[in-house]
Write a protein that holds these residues in place. Sequence first.
Motif, PDB file in Angstrom:
ATOM      1  N   LEU A 105       9.970   9.886 -38.426  1.00  0.00           N
ATOM      2  CA  LEU A 105      11.532  10.289 -37.891  1.00  0.00           C
ATOM      3  C   LEU A 105      11.395  11.864 -37.467  1.00  0.00           C
ATOM      4  O   LEU A 105      10.769  12.561 -37.648  1.00  0.00           O
ATOM      5  N   TRP A 106      11.811  12.675 -36.081  1.00  0.00           N
ATOM      6  CA  TRP A 106      12.025  13.538 -36.104  1.00  0.00           C
ATOM      7  C   TRP A 106      13.708  14.044 -36.063  1.00  0.00           C
ATOM      8  O   TRP A 106      14.377  13.654 -36.137  1.00  0.00           O
ATOM      9  N   THR A 107      13.593  15.523 -35.816  1.00  0.00           N
ATOM     10  CA  THR A 107      15.212  15.954 -35.568  1.00  0.00           C
ATOM     11  C   THR A 107      14.690  17.443 -35.230  1.00  0.00           C
ATOM     12  O   THR A 107      13.908  18.365 -34.915  1.00  0.00           O
ATOM     13  N   VAL A 108      16.111  17.890 -34.954  1.00  0.00           N
ATOM     14  CA  VAL A 108      16.132  19.265 -34.836  1.00  0.00           C
ATOM     15  C   VAL A 108      17.067  19.506 -35.443  1.00  0.00           C
ATOM     16  O   VAL A 108      18.701  19.447 -36.072  1.00  0.00           O
ATOM     17  N   VAL A 109      16.538  21.704 -35.805  1.00  0.00           N
ATOM     18  CA  VAL A 109      17.822  21.984 -36.754  1.00  0.00           C
ATOM     19  C   VAL A 109      18.120  23.931 -36.431  1.00  0.00           C
ATOM     20  O   VAL A 109      17.573  24.028 -35.519  1.00  0.00           O
ATOM     21  N   ASN A 110      19.450  23.867 -36.414  1.00  0.00           N
ATOM     22  CA  ASN A 110      20.192  24.842 -36.041  1.00  0.00           C
ATOM     23  C   ASN A 110      19.614  25.758 -37.639  1.00  0.00           C
ATOM     24  O   ASN A 110      19.841  25.211 -39.035  1.00  0.00           O
ATOM     25  N   GLU A 111      19.447  26.733 -37.254  1.00  0.00           N
ATOM     26  CA  GLU A 111      18.562  27.866 -38.033  1.00  0.00           C
ATOM     27  C   GLU A 111      19.644  28.809 -38.642  1.00  0.00           C
ATOM     28  O   GLU A 111      20.088  28.614 -38.151  1.00  0.00           O
ATOM     29  N   ARG A 112      19.093  29.612 -39.711  1.00  0.00           N
ATOM     30  CA  ARG A 112      19.881  30.898 -39.841  1.00  0.00           C
ATOM     31  C   ARG A 112      20.795  31.529 -38.901  1.00  0.00           C
ATOM     32  O   ARG A 112      19.578  31.984 -38.280  1.00  0.00           O
TER      33      ARG A 112
END
Length: 434
Positions: free
Chosen positions: A272-279
């Motif tokens: 499973l892969w995901t894209v993440v919005n950081e701080r």
Amino acid sequence: MALLLNLVILAALIAAGAWWYYRGRHMGAFAPAFGAAPAIPEAKPQGAIPMLKMPTAKGWEPGEKPNVASGLKVTPFALNLKHPRWAYVLPNGDVLIAESAGIPGTPKNVRDYAMNRVMARAGATRPSANQITLLRDADGDGVPEVREVFMKGLNQPFGMALVGDQLYIGNTDAVVAFPYETGQTKITAPGRTLMTMKPGGHWTRNLIASADGSKLYVAVGSQSNIAENGLEAEQGRACIFELDLVTEKSREFAGGLRNPVGMAWEPTAGKLWTVVNERDGLGDETPPDYLTSVKDGGFYGWPFSYWGQTVDDRVPQNAAKVASASAPDYALGGHTASLGLCWLPQGSLPAMPEGMVIGQHGSWNRSKLSGYKVILVPFANGKPQGAPIDILTGFLADDEKISHGRPVGVAIAKDGALLAVDDVGDAVWRVTAA
């Protein structure tokens, strides 16, 4: 008294202007932080009010469309939607489009007020349609003959997943199951709640089913930027849940993911892969948003650290959590708002390798804007390989003052075309061979 008040207002305006000049011009010119080993600039905390810069949402004039990579063409698949956010392709080829929007919260401080104004101007907040539209292109000419409101009365719907005869919808506050029959153009039956979640903050709730259909993975973003409202408010957030569809029990699958949105399966290793919005609030490229494989039980740093063990000094620390933090696989540039994610099989688009397609919604909090495009991260042997490739651009004007569109969800249609959802343009774009 009036004179004194006017002088105070004038002084505040001068200070604000000086602050804006400084922030906009002296944050440092850094190369985009991309790849498996990005050069991440040193953090420069911006204080209570971070850099705010957002183009005004304009949309597309009739006949206008995004720019597309050489050898490909882009055409409108659907126009005049109501803030479309996500796309899901059913097995029969019907395309479901979730239409929903963020709802501005009650401002608690100057930062909140400024953000609400900026987001409204950018088209990020508006009345939420709270519906799902069905598009059917039965003859395969790239133009749907059927367009129906498939479901309505939902609560900020986003993710969708079909398992057997059950269609699962990720509302902002719950995962809800609805009965589905192949070919139907409307669901009116009541749903059944399987899992509840806290609304507010990062409100999207994306879904993806496991290969065997026994589980759903549910992406839930944080309530805040860096847990400034306390860790208790972040319980059950900034993570991906695993929901067992047999027992209907859920557990945290991976945590420390500030705002995971798109999810996709990489077929070689089955991960499973995901894209993440950081701080926010540490600089134009610090830290970068990212694409990563997700490990069962993994922890990815938020809010204590980023990119592994890089500590965020603004946050009360937990040394044990920092020590356990995994570094992501691939940096996507600072504040690109990488939201959409789907796997592009080899041969789907001419001259394009296999890899992960990413819809980059675009920044609102850096001196030079980033994102506002659809890219492909090539893969080899189950891992990212090389620099990202632009597929769709031109959503942002060259002077950065207006946006014609903002990419969000991406999906592969049954005929192999790439579909890109555009919430400012109220459109879905279809990318095929030229």
